[in-house]
Design a protein around this motif. Structure first.
Motif, PDB file in Angstrom:
ATOM      1  N   ARG A 396       0.855  -1.194   0.000  1.00 53.61           N
ATOM      2  CA  ARG A 396       0.000   0.000   0.000  1.00 53.61           C
ATOM      3  C   ARG A 396       0.882   1.232   0.000  1.00 53.61           C
ATOM      4  O   ARG A 396       1.895   1.286   0.702  1.00 53.61           O
ATOM      5  N   ILE A 397       0.488   2.208  -0.804  1.00 53.84           N
ATOM      6  CA  ILE A 397       1.240   3.463  -0.869  1.00 53.84           C
ATOM      7  C   ILE A 397       0.416   4.557  -0.205  1.00 53.84           C
ATOM      8  O   ILE A 397      -0.806   4.641  -0.384  1.00 53.84           O
ATOM      9  N   THR A 398       1.078   5.371   0.611  1.00 52.99           N
ATOM     10  CA  THR A 398       0.436   6.473   1.319  1.00 52.99           C
ATOM     11  C   THR A 398       1.253   7.731   1.092  1.00 52.99           C
ATOM     12  O   THR A 398       2.478   7.718   1.246  1.00 52.99           O
ATOM     13  N   VAL A 399       0.568   8.800   0.726  1.00 56.60           N
ATOM     14  CA  VAL A 399       1.221  10.080   0.442  1.00 56.60           C
ATOM     15  C   VAL A 399       0.605  11.143   1.349  1.00 56.60           C
ATOM     16  O   VAL A 399      -0.615  11.351   1.322  1.00 56.60           O
ATOM     17  N   ARG A 409       6.040  20.006   2.972  1.00 61.48           N
ATOM     18  CA  ARG A 409       6.639  18.893   2.256  1.00 61.48           C
ATOM     19  C   ARG A 409       5.641  17.771   2.019  1.00 61.48           C
ATOM     20  O   ARG A 409       4.508  17.806   2.515  1.00 61.48           O
ATOM     21  N   VAL A 410       6.099  16.788   1.259  1.00 51.40           N
ATOM     22  CA  VAL A 410       5.316  15.598   0.966  1.00 51.40           C
ATOM     23  C   VAL A 410       6.072  14.388   1.509  1.00 51.40           C
ATOM     24  O   VAL A 410       7.286  14.276   1.311  1.00 51.40           O
ATOM     25  N   VAL A 411       5.376  13.507   2.191  1.00 49.13           N
ATOM     26  CA  VAL A 411       5.959  12.291   2.744  1.00 49.13           C
ATOM     27  C   VAL A 411       5.298  11.105   2.056  1.00 49.13           C
ATOM     28  O   VAL A 411       4.071  10.993   2.032  1.00 49.13           O
ATOM     29  N   VAL A 412       6.119  10.209   1.491  1.00 54.39           N
ATOM     30  CA  VAL A 412       5.614   9.055   0.751  1.00 54.39           C
ATOM     31  C   VAL A 412       6.086   7.782   1.443  1.00 54.39           C
ATOM     32  O   VAL A 412       7.255   7.673   1.834  1.00 54.39           O
ATOM     33  N   ASP A 413       5.184   6.820   1.587  1.00 54.32           N
ATOM     34  CA  ASP A 413       5.512   5.565   2.240  1.00 54.32           C
ATOM     35  C   ASP A 413       4.906   4.408   1.475  1.00 54.32           C
ATOM     36  O   ASP A 413       3.753   4.471   1.044  1.00 54.32           O
TER      37      ASP A 413
END
Length: 463
Positions: A396-399, A409-413
Motif C-alpha cells: 500500500r502506498i500512502t502520500v 513537504r510531501v511524505v511518501v511511504d
C-alpha cells in the motif's frame, strides 16, 4: 501341438506388474493370478491346459501392494494439481496483465509449466496403474522437476520478504518434489526414453537459456533503464492591482519525462520564497520567507510517459509590495514519482484524499502518521507481475502533505497494509531498499531566482 501357444510370464517390475507374453507377443501385464487368467481368457488360451514358463518367480510370486501403490499415486496426483493451481493463477494473470513484455513472456512460460503439471497428473494414473503409455514415467519426472524448480523459485523470491502463505507452499513443494524425485530416480522413470542423456542435456541447456533470458528481461533491463525526470520553474510577467497594494507574479512550472521509463506522479510541490539576493550556500534557510506553495500537477497519480511534459502557470500574490520587502524572489519545484514499469496504481488513488477531521480520526487509529499532516492519499498497489504479488504480498502506498514551517513537504511511504515505517534519522536508509524496488524518488527541480526590484518595475510599467 504345433498350434499350442507358448505362454511366458515375466519377472515382476517395481510396481509388481508381470508381463504376459503369448508366442513372444505382449498380451498384457498382470499383478495377480486373477488378472493373468483374464488376459489368457481374452487371448483364447485356457489356463491349465498349457504349460506356462515362469520367469523371475513361480505362480506364487505376486508382490504388488495395492494400498501402497495407490497411496503413492494419489499423493503424486495431488502434488501435481497443487502445483498447477498457483501456476495457472500466475500464468493467466501475467500473460495478459504483466507491465513489461518480458513479464508477459514469463507468464506464457508459467502457463506452459502449468499444462505440463496437468499432463503429469494424468501420467501418474498410468505410471502407478498399468503403465500402458511408455513415456508416462518421463512425464511424471518432468512434472516433479518443474514442481521442484517452482518451489525453489518461490523461496528465493521470498528472501528478505515477509512470511506469507506462499512461503508455506514453496516449502511444501520443495519437500514433496525432492522426495518424489528420489523415488523416481530409484525407479528409473526415464526408462521409456531412447536417448535419455541427450534429452537431459537438451532440457538443461534450454532451461538455462530460458532462465538467462528471463533474468535479462525481468531483472537486468528494468534496473539499467532509469527514469530521467526534469522539473523546474520560470518567472514570467508581473502586474499590480488595487493601487499598487498587491503584486501578482506569474510563475511557469513544469515537469518533463526525458527518459525511457513511464512514471506515476504521486504528488507535486512548489515553493515561492522571498529573501536575500544570494545564491551562495551560506544563506540560512530562515532568511527566506514562504510566500506561496502548492501542487502543480493534477490529478495526483497521473502517468507521465517518455517525452511528455506537464506544465502549469500559477499566479502568486504578494501583498504590500514595498521596495524593501525582499531582495529576490525564488521558486523551486519537486515531484514525487514511482516507476510505472514496476508497479500499477489503480484509478481510485486520486479520489482517496482526505483531510481535516477525517484525517485526524484516522491518525488516532493508525500509528506512524507524520505530525502536522494536513492531507493524505492512499491506495493499494500491484507489483509488475503476479509472481511478485504472491511472493511480496499486498503493498500500500500512502502520500501525506505535511505543513512544515517555511518548507511544506510531501511524505511518501510504501508498506504492507496496516504497517508504516516511520523515518528514522539514525538510520535514514532503512526504506531505501523498498524505494529502489519500485523506483520511488523525489525529483527536486533547479532553483530559479529573479530580482524583486525587477518584478516591481515590470509590474509598474505594465500598469
Amino acid at each position: 501341438m504345433a498350434n499350442t501357444p507358448e505362454v511366458a510370464v515375466g519377472p515382476p517390475d517395481d510396481l509388481g506388474l508381470r508381463k504376459v507374453l503369448i508366442d513372444g507377443d505382449l498380451a498384457g501385464k498382470a499383478r495377480s493370478h486373477g488378472e493373468l487368467r483374464r488376459i489368457l481368457d481374452r487371448a483364447g488360451v485356457a489356463l491349465g491346459h498349457h504349460d506356462i514358463q515362469w520367469l523371475g518367480g513361480d505362480c506364487t510370486v505376486w508382490p504388488d501392494r495395492v494400498g501402497r501403490r495407490l497411496t503413492i499415486g494419489l499423493l503424486m496426483v495431488f502434488g501435481f494439481l497443487a502445483t498447477a493451481c498457483p501456476l495457472f493463477q500466475i500464468g493467466i494473470s501475467d500473460s495478459g496483465d504483466a507491465l513489461t513484455y518480458g513479464g508477459r513472456i514469463a507468464g506464457v512460460t508459467v502457463l506452459v509449466a502449468a499444462v505440463v503439471e496437468l499432463a503429469a497428473a494424468g501420467a501418474a494414473f498410468d505410471y502407478w496403474g498399468k503403465r500402458r503409455w511408455r513415456n508416462s514415467g518421463v512425464a511424471v519426472l518432468a512434472g516433479v522437476v518443474i514442481a521442484l524448480l517452482c518451489g525453489i523459485s518461490l523461496l528465493l523470491l521470498q528472501i528478505g520478504e515477509r512470511f506469507t502463505g506462499y512461503t508455506v507452499i514453496g516449502i511444501a513443494l520443495c519437500v514433496w518434489s525432492s522426495a518424489a524425485l528420489v523415488g523416481l530416480v530409484k525407479l528409473r522413470a526415464w526408462k521409456g526414453l531412447r536417448n535419455p542423456k541427450k534429452i537431459a542435456i537438451g532440457a538443461i541447456i534450454s532451461t538455462l537459456l530460458a532462465g538467462a533470458n528471463l533474468a535479462y528481461s525481468q531483472i537486468y533491463l528494468p534496473y539499467v533503464r532509469t527514469p530521467l525526470i526534469q522539473s523546474g520553474a520560470e518567472f514570467k510577467e508581473s502586474s499590480m492591482k488595487n493601487g499598487a497594494a498587491q503584486l501578482y507574479v506569474t510563475v511557469h512550472l513544469y515537469v518533463k519525462n526525458a527518459g525511457q521509463v513511464p512514471v506515476y506522479i504521486l504528488d507535486s510541490k512548489y515553493w515561492i520564497h522571498g529573501g536575500p539576493a544570494s545564491s551562495s550556500s551560506d544563506v540560512k534557510p530562515g532568511a527566506f520567507e514562504l510566500i506561496y506553495d502548492g501542487a502543480f500537477v493534477t490529478p495526483v497519480g497521473s502517468v507521465l510517459n517518455p517525452g511528455e511534459e506537464v506544465a502549469q502557470d500559477v499566479v502568486v500574490e504578494i501583498k504590500d509590495p514595498t521596495p524593501r520587502k525582499y531582495e529576490a524572489i525564488r521558486a523551486q519545484t519537486e515531484v514525487y514519482v514511482i516507476r510505472k514499469d514496476r508497479t500499477k496504481i489503480p484509478a481510485g488513488y486520486e479520489r482517496s484524499g482526505i483531510g481535516g477531521k477525517e484525517l485526524a480520526e484516522e491518525a488516532k487509529k493508525e500509528k506512524g502518521y507524520p505530525p502536522d499532516a494536513k492531507y493524505r492519499y492512499r491506495s493499494e498497489i500491484s507489483n509488475s507481475s503476479e509472481i511478485l504479488n504472491v511472493t511480496r504480498g499486498r503493498q500500500r502506498i500512502t502520500v501525506f502533505r505535511v505543513v512544515s514551517g517555511e518548507w511544506p513537504r510531501v511524505v511518501v511511504d510504501v508498506s504492507p497494509p496496516g504497517e508504516r515505517t516511520e523515518f528514522d534519522p539514525v538510520n535514514p536508509y532503512a526504506k531505501e531498499e523498498v524505494n529502489d524496488r519500485y523506483g520511488l524518488s523525489p525529483v527536486r527541480g533547479s532553483t530559479v531566482q529573479t530580482p524583486y526590484q525587477e518584478l516591481l518595475e515590470k509590474a509598474r510599467s505594465s500598469g
